[in-house]
Design a protein around this motif. Structure first.
Motif, PDB file in Angstrom:
ATOM      1  N   LYS A   1     -19.419  24.996  31.837  1.00  0.00           N
ATOM      2  CA  LYS A   1     -18.776  23.933  32.934  1.00  0.00           C
ATOM      3  C   LYS A   1     -17.775  25.359  32.601  1.00  0.00           C
ATOM      4  O   LYS A   1     -17.066  24.551  34.505  1.00  0.00           O
ATOM      5  CB  LYS A   1     -17.910  23.026  31.694  1.00  0.00           C
ATOM      6  CG  LYS A   1     -18.183  21.429  30.994  1.00  0.00           C
ATOM      7  CD  LYS A   1     -17.465  21.235  30.573  1.00  0.00           C
ATOM      8  CE  LYS A   1     -18.200  19.689  29.937  1.00  0.00           C
ATOM      9  NZ  LYS A   1     -17.558  18.240  29.335  1.00  0.00           N
ATOM     10  N   LEU A   2     -17.170  25.602  32.370  1.00  0.00           N
ATOM     11  CA  LEU A   2     -16.531  26.860  33.117  1.00  0.00           C
ATOM     12  C   LEU A   2     -16.995  28.410  33.900  1.00  0.00           C
ATOM     13  O   LEU A   2     -16.196  29.152  33.990  1.00  0.00           O
ATOM     14  CB  LEU A   2     -15.928  27.386  31.799  1.00  0.00           C
ATOM     15  CG  LEU A   2     -14.737  26.399  31.374  1.00  0.00           C
ATOM     16  CD1 LEU A   2     -13.589  27.029  29.979  1.00  0.00           C
ATOM     17  CD2 LEU A   2     -13.991  25.739  32.115  1.00  0.00           C
ATOM     18  N   GLN A   3     -18.171  28.030  33.599  1.00  0.00           N
ATOM     19  CA  GLN A   3     -18.895  29.192  34.428  1.00  0.00           C
ATOM     20  C   GLN A   3     -18.600  30.712  33.824  1.00  0.00           C
ATOM     21  O   GLN A   3     -18.653  31.355  34.129  1.00  0.00           O
ATOM     22  CB  GLN A   3     -19.072  29.130  35.454  1.00  0.00           C
ATOM     23  CG  GLN A   3     -19.171  28.068  36.673  1.00  0.00           C
ATOM     24  CD  GLN A   3     -18.829  27.887  38.120  1.00  0.00           C
ATOM     25  OE1 GLN A   3     -19.115  29.558  38.777  1.00  0.00           O
ATOM     26  NE2 GLN A   3     -18.828  27.172  38.678  1.00  0.00           N
ATOM     27  N   LEU A   4     -19.451  31.044  32.597  1.00  0.00           N
ATOM     28  CA  LEU A   4     -18.505  31.794  31.466  1.00  0.00           C
ATOM     29  C   LEU A   4     -20.025  32.606  31.868  1.00  0.00           C
ATOM     30  O   LEU A   4     -20.849  32.474  31.730  1.00  0.00           O
ATOM     31  CB  LEU A   4     -18.414  31.493  30.008  1.00  0.00           C
ATOM     32  CG  LEU A   4     -18.078  32.734  29.431  1.00  0.00           C
ATOM     33  CD1 LEU A   4     -17.025  32.997  29.383  1.00  0.00           C
ATOM     34  CD2 LEU A   4     -18.255  32.494  27.721  1.00  0.00           C
ATOM     35  N   LYS A   5     -19.811  34.604  31.619  1.00  0.00           N
ATOM     36  CA  LYS A   5     -20.385  35.417  32.315  1.00  0.00           C
ATOM     37  C   LYS A   5     -20.547  35.794  31.308  1.00  0.00           C
ATOM     38  O   LYS A   5     -19.774  36.704  30.238  1.00  0.00           O
ATOM     39  CB  LYS A   5     -19.833  36.619  33.218  1.00  0.00           C
ATOM     40  CG  LYS A   5     -20.311  35.364  34.592  1.00  0.00           C
ATOM     41  CD  LYS A   5     -19.985  36.736  35.724  1.00  0.00           C
ATOM     42  CE  LYS A   5     -19.564  35.681  36.862  1.00  0.00           C
ATOM     43  NZ  LYS A   5     -19.250  37.190  38.428  1.00  0.00           N
ATOM     44  N   TYR A   6     -21.906  35.833  30.420  1.00  0.00           N
ATOM     45  CA  TYR A   6     -22.206  36.118  28.653  1.00  0.00           C
ATOM     46  C   TYR A   6     -23.286  36.663  28.401  1.00  0.00           C
ATOM     47  O   TYR A   6     -24.160  36.648  29.090  1.00  0.00           O
ATOM     48  CB  TYR A   6     -21.726  35.229  27.853  1.00  0.00           C
ATOM     49  CG  TYR A   6     -22.030  34.219  27.266  1.00  0.00           C
ATOM     50  CD1 TYR A   6     -23.605  33.545  27.030  1.00  0.00           C
ATOM     51  CD2 TYR A   6     -21.559  33.045  28.523  1.00  0.00           C
ATOM     52  CE1 TYR A   6     -24.652  32.781  26.414  1.00  0.00           C
ATOM     53  CE2 TYR A   6     -22.986  32.144  28.315  1.00  0.00           C
ATOM     54  CZ  TYR A   6     -23.775  31.474  27.622  1.00  0.00           C
ATOM     55  OH  TYR A   6     -24.632  30.408  27.816  1.00  0.00           O
ATOM     56  N   ASP A   7     -23.714  37.309  27.422  1.00  0.00           N
ATOM     57  CA  ASP A   7     -25.046  38.455  26.850  1.00  0.00           C
ATOM     58  C   ASP A   7     -25.762  37.167  26.664  1.00  0.00           C
ATOM     59  O   ASP A   7     -26.901  36.397  26.298  1.00  0.00           O
ATOM     60  CB  ASP A   7     -25.773  39.585  26.698  1.00  0.00           C
ATOM     61  CG  ASP A   7     -27.054  40.100  26.611  1.00  0.00           C
ATOM     62  OD1 ASP A   7     -28.065  38.981  27.076  1.00  0.00           O
ATOM     63  OD2 ASP A   7     -26.945  40.897  26.251  1.00  0.00           O
ATOM     64  N   ARG A   8     -25.221  36.297  25.292  1.00  0.00           N
ATOM     65  CA  ARG A   8     -25.415  36.101  24.032  1.00  0.00           C
ATOM     66  C   ARG A   8     -24.313  35.465  23.615  1.00  0.00           C
ATOM     67  O   ARG A   8     -23.136  36.245  23.436  1.00  0.00           O
ATOM     68  CB  ARG A   8     -25.864  36.809  22.856  1.00  0.00           C
ATOM     69  CG  ARG A   8     -28.203  37.428  23.257  1.00  0.00           C
ATOM     70  CD  ARG A   8     -28.418  37.882  22.605  1.00  0.00           C
ATOM     71  NE  ARG A   8     -27.791  39.479  22.098  1.00  0.00           N
ATOM     72  CZ  ARG A   8     -27.626  39.759  20.657  1.00  0.00           C
ATOM     73  NH1 ARG A   8     -28.865  40.025  20.088  1.00  0.00           N
ATOM     74  NH2 ARG A   8     -27.148  40.638  20.653  1.00  0.00           N
ATOM     75  N   LEU A   9     -24.309  34.522  22.947  1.00  0.00           N
ATOM     76  CA  LEU A   9     -23.016  33.323  22.894  1.00  0.00           C
ATOM     77  C   LEU A   9     -22.781  34.068  20.942  1.00  0.00           C
ATOM     78  O   LEU A   9     -21.304  33.433  20.739  1.00  0.00           O
ATOM     79  CB  LEU A   9     -23.515  31.545  22.309  1.00  0.00           C
ATOM     80  CG  LEU A   9     -23.171  31.037  23.664  1.00  0.00           C
ATOM     81  CD1 LEU A   9     -23.680  30.047  23.671  1.00  0.00           C
ATOM     82  CD2 LEU A   9     -22.276  30.721  24.591  1.00  0.00           C
ATOM     83  N   SER A  10     -23.457  34.663  20.564  1.00  0.00           N
ATOM     84  CA  SER A  10     -23.748  34.727  19.233  1.00  0.00           C
ATOM     85  C   SER A  10     -22.206  36.544  19.194  1.00  0.00           C
ATOM     86  O   SER A  10     -22.166  37.153  18.259  1.00  0.00           O
ATOM     87  CB  SER A  10     -24.985  35.234  18.840  1.00  0.00           C
ATOM     88  OG  SER A  10     -25.875  36.150  19.040  1.00  0.00           O
ATOM     89  N   ASP A  11     -22.154  37.079  20.437  1.00  0.00           N
ATOM     90  CA  ASP A  11     -21.691  38.803  21.097  1.00  0.00           C
ATOM     91  C   ASP A  11     -20.373  37.625  19.917  1.00  0.00           C
ATOM     92  O   ASP A  11     -20.118  36.463  20.641  1.00  0.00           O
ATOM     93  CB  ASP A  11     -22.453  38.897  22.237  1.00  0.00           C
ATOM     94  CG  ASP A  11     -23.309  39.533  22.662  1.00  0.00           C
ATOM     95  OD1 ASP A  11     -24.398  39.484  21.952  1.00  0.00           O
ATOM     96  OD2 ASP A  11     -23.467  39.599  24.129  1.00  0.00           O
ATOM     97  N   THR A  12     -19.646  39.106  20.387  1.00  0.00           N
ATOM     98  CA  THR A  12     -18.507  38.788  19.817  1.00  0.00           C
ATOM     99  C   THR A  12     -17.904  38.913  20.974  1.00  0.00           C
ATOM    100  O   THR A  12     -18.259  39.408  21.639  1.00  0.00           O
ATOM    101  CB  THR A  12     -18.350  39.981  19.327  1.00  0.00           C
ATOM    102  OG1 THR A  12     -17.914  41.758  20.119  1.00  0.00           O
ATOM    103  CG2 THR A  12     -18.717  41.211  17.536  1.00  0.00           C
ATOM    104  N   VAL A  13     -16.615  38.357  21.053  1.00  0.00           N
ATOM    105  CA  VAL A  13     -15.934  37.720  22.077  1.00  0.00           C
ATOM    106  C   VAL A  13     -15.412  39.021  22.645  1.00  0.00           C
ATOM    107  O   VAL A  13     -14.917  38.891  23.907  1.00  0.00           O
ATOM    108  CB  VAL A  13     -14.940  37.107  21.879  1.00  0.00           C
ATOM    109  CG1 VAL A  13     -13.873  37.754  20.968  1.00  0.00           C
ATOM    110  CG2 VAL A  13     -14.336  35.839  23.206  1.00  0.00           C
ATOM    111  N   GLY A  14     -15.015  40.645  22.026  1.00  0.00           N
ATOM    112  CA  GLY A  14     -14.750  41.791  23.141  1.00  0.00           C
ATOM    113  C   GLY A  14     -15.887  42.235  23.727  1.00  0.00           C
ATOM    114  O   GLY A  14     -14.944  43.159  24.265  1.00  0.00           O
TER     115      GLY A  14
END
Length: 493
Positions: free
Chosen positions: A372-385
């Motif tokens: 919904k928020l078009q978050l750019k990430y590799d894996r959801l299990s990655d640390t938010v840092g």
């Protein structure tokens, strides 16, 4: 210069020249490679390929100390102070002047810090502990720390993100003085107006690659934005017309002695109300008291007409309040936890059974809001840092929006994020309000206040001094009220 982290190519053959006596802007969206570049220049990272030249001679940095000793000082976007030490101890950590027998000369440390604060035009007690300093004051200490090295190359990563207009003006005067002394300044800011005001040249990065390195003469903000995002940005403030409904939040005579006094206002469903004022006016303290982070001494808060128990964030959440704090790293996120865990923190009761969190529900919740928020990430299990600042802000928003609140309180929602993500956040807030959510926004960015708010509430020295409707709000009227020079239209009681 090139630098990769695993399969991620953060920098791909980027070249940059800094000249003595020049302020050079580094522009680009979050994730463009700006932070990797400055950390490589600062000795935090070693480049995979490429060379750093100082005065035409190759320089190899084995760590930040090497870069610092070579005359490169960095002011990072997020303050990195030791909270239990004083301001003076933070500035001169590891290099305190000594007296006989090797004892630290505390008087000399105090005096040198006072001179630095005087140079910055800031009245901060050198002996004051860093704990409890505002973001703006922490940033001032970081700036003073960098200036204490008498750096020849000064790299400034979003130094004005939490500063007021007057504080920014003082900082710019210091930069001009450093330029006059022959220093080279590399300036990173998402506030394009600051780039055009302070800098002579700009280098733009996109997706780890060099787009252009050019003089600012003849460029417009639209030109720079197009280079940064690779497309026309459209409206930065896509405000939809508000259809106000019932009162969602009512604050009556809220008081916290010595911080703010007798603050009253209301926020209706469907509108965005901005709480404006200078840093230190009490805006963040008011919303923290409304949410129950700080307990007020007097006053009432109602959500949908029902009284809210004082000093209880749990009661505030149960009543339908959500708070996106100013300092997302310290108060909004658990930096060592995963993206999915951070998004799920506000709904642990719904995601578990018998005290155990069900990973499938947690991941589904995170995946839904990331989309919904078009978050750019590799894996959801990655640390938010590992996320960029803009994507970290989206995680905080997702965490709170997942609670389906009646009132969303956002404190500096776009601090330190790029223009593309800023437009996305503005579009999201406008859409939420159009769907009937009540939004209370604290912002030091005047264009953001004027562009997004249906009403502007202005605070000065702990008091609410003006309420200005959208069609009457101007930079002049808001700043006049914020500085105590006038109460503006729609004078507050």
């Amino acid at each position: 210069m090139s630098k990769s982290f695993g399969s991620v190519r953060a920098l791909q053959g980027v070249s940059l020249e800094l000249h003595a006596g020049e302020a050079h802007a580094l522009a680009g969206e979050n994730g463009a490679g700006k932070s990797t570049l400055i950390k490589t220049l600062a000795g935090v990272h070693r480049p995979d390929a490429g060379t750093v030249l100082l005065d035409g001679r190759p320089a190899v940095f084995h760590g930040p100390a090497d870069a610092r000793d070579a005359g490169i000082a960095v002011i990072y976007q997020e303050p990195t102070l030791f909270s239990d030490l004083s301001i003076a101890e933070n500035i001169f950590m590891g290099r305190q002047p000594r007296r006989t027998l090797g004892r630290i000369d505390h008087a000399a440390v105090h005096e040198a810090t006072a001179k630095l604060m005087g140079r910055l035009g800031v009245d901060l007690d050198p002996s004051r502990p860093a704990r409890g300093l505002s973001i703006a004051d922490q940033q001032i200490v970081e700036i003073a720390k960098a200036l204490s090295f008498d750096a020849r190359v000064l790299i400034m990563d979003e130094p004005t993100a939490a500063l007021t207009g007057s504080e920014t003006a003082r900082l710019f005067s210091v930069v001009e003085a450093l330029r006059a002394e022959g220093a080279a300044v590399l300036f990173i800011s998402h506030r394009l107006a600051e780039i055009f005001e302070l800098c002579q040249r700009v280098t733009t990065l996109r997706d780890g690659k060099l787009v252009a390195s050019e003089t600012l003469d003849g460029l417009t903000e639209d030109d720079l934005v197009r280079r940064m995002v690779g497309r026309d940005l459209g409206e930065l403030y896509p405000k939809q017309d508000a259809r106000t409904g019932e009162k969602a939040l009512t604050v009556r005579r809220l008081t916290r002695e010595g911080v703010f006094r007798d603050v009253s206002f209301e926020v209706r469903r469907g509108e965005i109300v901005a709480l404006a004022g200078l840093v230190g006016a009490g805006r963040s303290e008011v919303v923290q008291a409304v949410f129950g982070v700080d307990r007020p001494d007097a006053g009432e808060v109602e959500v949908d007409g029902k009284p809210l128990r004082r000093g209880s964030p749990t009661a505030a959440m149960d009543a339908g309040l959500a708070l996106v704090p100013e300092d997302r790293r310290q108060r909004g996120l658990v930096m060592e936890a995963s993206i999915e865990r951070n998004i799920g923190l506000t709904g642990l009761g719904k995601l578990g059974r018998g005290g155990m969190v069900r990973r499938t529900l947690e991941r589904a919740r995170a995946s839904d809001w990331s989309l919904k928020l078009q978050l750019k990430y590799d894996r959801l299990s990655d640390t938010v840092g590992v996320l960029s600042g803009g994507n970290q802000q989206k995680v905080v928003l997702a965490k709170w929006l997942a609670t389906e609140p009646a009132v969303l309180i956002v404190d500096e929602p776009t601090r330190g994020i790029d223009v593309g993500t800023k437009a996305e956040v503005h579009r999201l807030l406008s859409s939420l309000a159009a769907d009937g959510l009540a939004v209370l926004m604290v912002s030091s960015d005047l264009p953001e206040v004027l562009g997004m708010a249906d009403r502007v509430l202005v605070m000065h020295e702990g008091r609410l001094v003006a309420e200005i409707p959208r069609d009457e709000a101007t930079e002049e009227s808001v700043m006049a009220a914020a500085t105590g020079r006038g109460r503006g239209e729609g004078e507050a009681a």
